[in-house]
Design a protein around this motif. Sequence first.
Motif, mmCIF file in Angstrom:
data_model
loop_
_atom_site.group_PDB
_atom_site.id
_atom_site.type_symbol
_atom_site.label_atom_id
_atom_site.label_comp_id
_atom_site.label_asym_id
_atom_site.label_seq_id
_atom_site.Cartn_x
_atom_site.Cartn_y
_atom_site.Cartn_z
ATOM 1 N N LEU B 296 -6.426 -62.855 54.806
ATOM 2 C CA LEU B 296 -7.030 -61.936 56.030
ATOM 3 C C LEU B 296 -8.205 -62.592 56.681
ATOM 4 O O LEU B 296 -8.434 -62.653 57.824
ATOM 5 C CB LEU B 296 -7.441 -60.678 55.662
ATOM 6 N N GLY B 297 -9.267 -63.189 55.986
ATOM 7 C CA GLY B 297 -10.491 -63.614 56.451
ATOM 8 C C GLY B 297 -10.259 -64.503 57.454
ATOM 9 O O GLY B 297 -10.916 -64.996 58.238
ATOM 10 N N THR B 298 -9.258 -65.561 57.102
ATOM 11 C CA THR B 298 -9.003 -66.569 57.911
ATOM 12 C C THR B 298 -8.431 -66.126 59.284
ATOM 13 O O THR B 298 -8.892 -66.485 60.515
ATOM 14 C CB THR B 298 -7.637 -67.841 57.323
ATOM 15 N N VAL B 299 -7.419 -65.291 59.267
ATOM 16 C CA VAL B 299 -6.932 -65.017 60.617
ATOM 17 C C VAL B 299 -7.846 -64.115 61.572
ATOM 18 O O VAL B 299 -8.067 -64.363 62.507
ATOM 19 C CB VAL B 299 -5.622 -63.659 60.263
ATOM 20 N N VAL B 300 -8.608 -63.124 60.623
ATOM 21 C CA VAL B 300 -9.836 -62.447 61.292
ATOM 22 C C VAL B 300 -10.926 -63.527 61.969
ATOM 23 O O VAL B 300 -11.428 -63.442 63.027
ATOM 24 C CB VAL B 300 -10.503 -61.532 60.395
ATOM 25 N N GLY B 301 -10.886 -64.723 61.185
ATOM 26 C CA GLY B 301 -12.012 -65.430 61.630
ATOM 27 C C GLY B 301 -11.852 -66.227 62.993
ATOM 28 O O GLY B 301 -12.414 -66.280 63.915
ATOM 29 N N VAL B 302 -10.477 -66.566 63.098
ATOM 30 C CA VAL B 302 -9.969 -67.214 64.105
ATOM 31 C C VAL B 302 -9.792 -66.187 65.473
ATOM 32 O O VAL B 302 -10.324 -66.520 66.575
ATOM 33 C CB VAL B 302 -8.559 -67.603 64.102
ATOM 34 N N VAL B 303 -9.230 -65.030 65.364
ATOM 35 C CA VAL B 303 -9.037 -63.895 66.325
ATOM 36 C C VAL B 303 -10.514 -63.509 66.585
ATOM 37 O O VAL B 303 -10.668 -63.626 67.824
ATOM 38 C CB VAL B 303 -8.115 -62.863 65.787
ATOM 39 N N GLY B 304 -11.505 -63.550 65.502
ATOM 40 C CA GLY B 304 -12.635 -62.801 65.816
ATOM 41 C C GLY B 304 -13.462 -63.721 66.627
ATOM 42 O O GLY B 304 -14.278 -63.306 67.526
ATOM 43 N N SER B 305 -13.556 -65.002 66.211
ATOM 44 C CA SER B 305 -14.521 -65.953 67.066
ATOM 45 C C SER B 305 -14.143 -66.125 68.447
ATOM 46 O O SER B 305 -15.036 -66.072 69.257
ATOM 47 C CB SER B 305 -14.559 -67.422 66.391
ATOM 48 N N ALA B 306 -13.137 -66.051 68.624
ATOM 49 C CA ALA B 306 -12.365 -65.940 70.209
ATOM 50 C C ALA B 306 -13.151 -64.753 70.953
ATOM 51 O O ALA B 306 -13.839 -64.932 71.930
ATOM 52 C CB ALA B 306 -10.989 -66.151 70.381
ATOM 53 N N MET B 307 -12.864 -63.747 70.343
ATOM 54 C CA MET B 307 -13.451 -62.280 70.971
ATOM 55 C C MET B 307 -14.832 -62.620 70.849
ATOM 56 O O MET B 307 -15.505 -61.968 71.880
ATOM 57 C CB MET B 307 -12.910 -61.064 70.164
ATOM 58 N N PHE B 308 -15.531 -62.950 69.788
ATOM 59 C CA PHE B 308 -17.185 -62.995 69.907
ATOM 60 C C PHE B 308 -17.346 -63.805 70.924
ATOM 61 O O PHE B 308 -18.503 -63.648 71.706
ATOM 62 C CB PHE B 308 -17.529 -63.637 68.406
ATOM 63 N N LEU B 309 -16.693 -65.041 71.219
ATOM 64 C CA LEU B 309 -17.203 -66.064 72.567
ATOM 65 C C LEU B 309 -17.237 -65.249 73.742
ATOM 66 O O LEU B 309 -18.168 -65.216 74.717
ATOM 67 C CB LEU B 309 -16.330 -67.129 72.416
ATOM 68 N N TRP B 310 -16.048 -64.557 73.948
ATOM 69 C CA TRP B 310 -15.911 -63.605 74.975
ATOM 70 C C TRP B 310 -16.957 -62.606 75.371
ATOM 71 O O TRP B 310 -17.464 -62.595 76.310
ATOM 72 C CB TRP B 310 -14.395 -62.973 74.885
ATOM 73 N N LEU B 311 -17.278 -62.011 74.117
ATOM 74 C CA LEU B 311 -18.480 -61.152 74.381
ATOM 75 C C LEU B 311 -19.614 -61.748 74.748
ATOM 76 O O LEU B 311 -20.337 -61.250 75.579
ATOM 77 C CB LEU B 311 -18.422 -60.311 73.105
ATOM 78 N N VAL B 312 -19.920 -62.867 74.098
ATOM 79 C CA VAL B 312 -21.180 -63.660 74.527
ATOM 80 C C VAL B 312 -21.201 -64.120 75.739
ATOM 81 O O VAL B 312 -22.143 -63.902 76.568
ATOM 82 C CB VAL B 312 -21.412 -64.567 73.391
#
Lengths: 252, 320
Positions: B296-312
Amino acid sequence: MIHANEVTKRYGDAVVVDCLSVTIPKGGITSIIGPNGAGKSTLLSMLARLLKMDGGSVTVGGLDVTATASDVIARRLAILRQDNHLSARLTVRDLVTFGRFPYSRGRPTLEDKAHVERALAYLDLGALADRYLDELSGGQRQRAFVAMVLCQDTDYVLLDEPLNNLDMKHAQSMMKTLRRATRDFGKTVVLVLHDINFASWYSDFVVAMKGGRLAAAGTVDEVIREDMLREIYGMDIHVHEVAGRRIALYYE
Amino acid sequence: MRALLLAVLVMLVLACVSLLVGVTHMPVWAMLSGYDDGHAARILAISRIPRTLALVLAGASMAIAGLIMQMMIRNRFAEPTTSGTVEAASLGLLVVTIMAPELPVMGKMLAAAAFALAGTLLFVQLLRLVPLRDPLMVPLLGIMLGGVIHAVATFIAYRFDLLQSLLAWTMGDFSGVLRGRYELLWVGGLLAAVAWIAADRFTVAGLGRDFTTNLGLNYKRVLALGLVIVSMVTSAVIVTVGMIPFLGLIVPNVVSLTVGDNMRRAVPWVAVLGAIFVLSCDILGRIIRAPYEIPLGTVVGVVGSAMFLWLVLRKRSHAA
Ligand SMILES: Nc1ncnc2c1ncn2[C@@H]1O[C@H](COP(=O)(O)OP(=O)(O)OP(=O)(O)O)[C@@H](O)[C@H]1O
Ligand SMILES: [Mg+2]
């Protein structure tokens, strides 16, 4: 009555408020005036227990502000500081509703809600009530903050430069609202003001500060005088009598 | 209100899907009609239901921990992975594993929570000493602090041959969740409920020290309650399934954009969306390379960093 007794604040070696004693009468509007850095905001924060004093004491309506439980003070005295930055995204109505927190602890009753609507109406925020604060103009946000503090419905209301960012119409209307609160509900309002003409027109009592000390305290007639103002601001200010009030001209 | 109910419904559907996907085929019809020999029911009780519950509990409580952090630090980018909390918790867990290996898991969690709290307080203290103009500097400072703590932990783990465990704590993985091994996560669920009860206090604290004092609340006490909840939730998750990155960042930010930050309103949304996010990522990780599983950590990491970038980027363009 607010009584400050030999209040002192230091930052390192700098004495910012220097053993200042003053009594602010109960009921009516008191304005604190003085140049930038005179210590007005510092004094106001100490009166409202937001800032620790390095010496002296403050009583508000007989209660020692540092010795009395904070939630008791919160139903007696409300303060709005000069600069307010919120990172939380709240609507105007949410913010104003938090003014009722000292009474309802987050579960507003019907009575609390009536207070909220009244405060919104007083500050002409009806149309903006459901907007987020970060989507408002500076003056609109300032009015929302003042509405929250008025909603706290305390006997003592302390506002640091409440007219910041307001246009003439809203500045006038805010001052009238505050005056009505003192006349009709016996509130004591303490304001830091830079526009000495607003101070002169609406105040019952004026406190002038300079360099952390009390420069003058008294009625408008006693403080808004050419010699006093020269002393406080270090510039020539002409005081004229207009419609029976004192108006200062200092534009040139 | 109706939208929230709909979200709860989506969560329940995802939970059912999560019960049904997996290496072992789930013969639903056979089970329901009684033709099953009990094998599937056993898998359901021992592994599938615990796993789904663990996902929901961890997702909801980590997202709420992020929300509380953002209100307490008064920064949109604060969450346990950007404030040294996670790294301090795993250092604590490492220390207690070395010094008191027989301690029951509850005790280990409390030790980790104590470290997590200390690390977070250090972060808060640092922020006070270095007033930062740019809001983006706050998470950077936290990540730096986390990096230093993590380096210390790695050094110790290397010495004691525990690198494998350290990795497991920092990388969320639900494939090992079984009955009897995830129940600590209920602590997180409980704390999420506490957060909802104390929601108004947290919102007030989110307005800052002066507003809080003006309203008659003790700022330090609210801050302490918030940080204790964050530390406990973080360590409960780390001890049982390992860290889920970005969760506490993305979910509260998305909720903030839609329903705002009044926590009375935001907490249920954050909890439900947190669970939905984790359930979806977990299902994704199980089907992409079936019969193998991506942690899960890997999947969330990939999806999450994309969304994080979007937020920033979004924040940047809004600030400008
Ligand atoms: N945190 C602080 N550390 C050091 N000095 C401070 C601090 N806060 C205020 N001061 C100093 O104390 C003095 C009084 O500040 P204060 O904010 O009370 O002035 P003021 O009368 O409200 O001015 P203004 O009209 O500009 O609002 C100033 O010289 C200021 O530089
Ligand atoms: Mg000031």
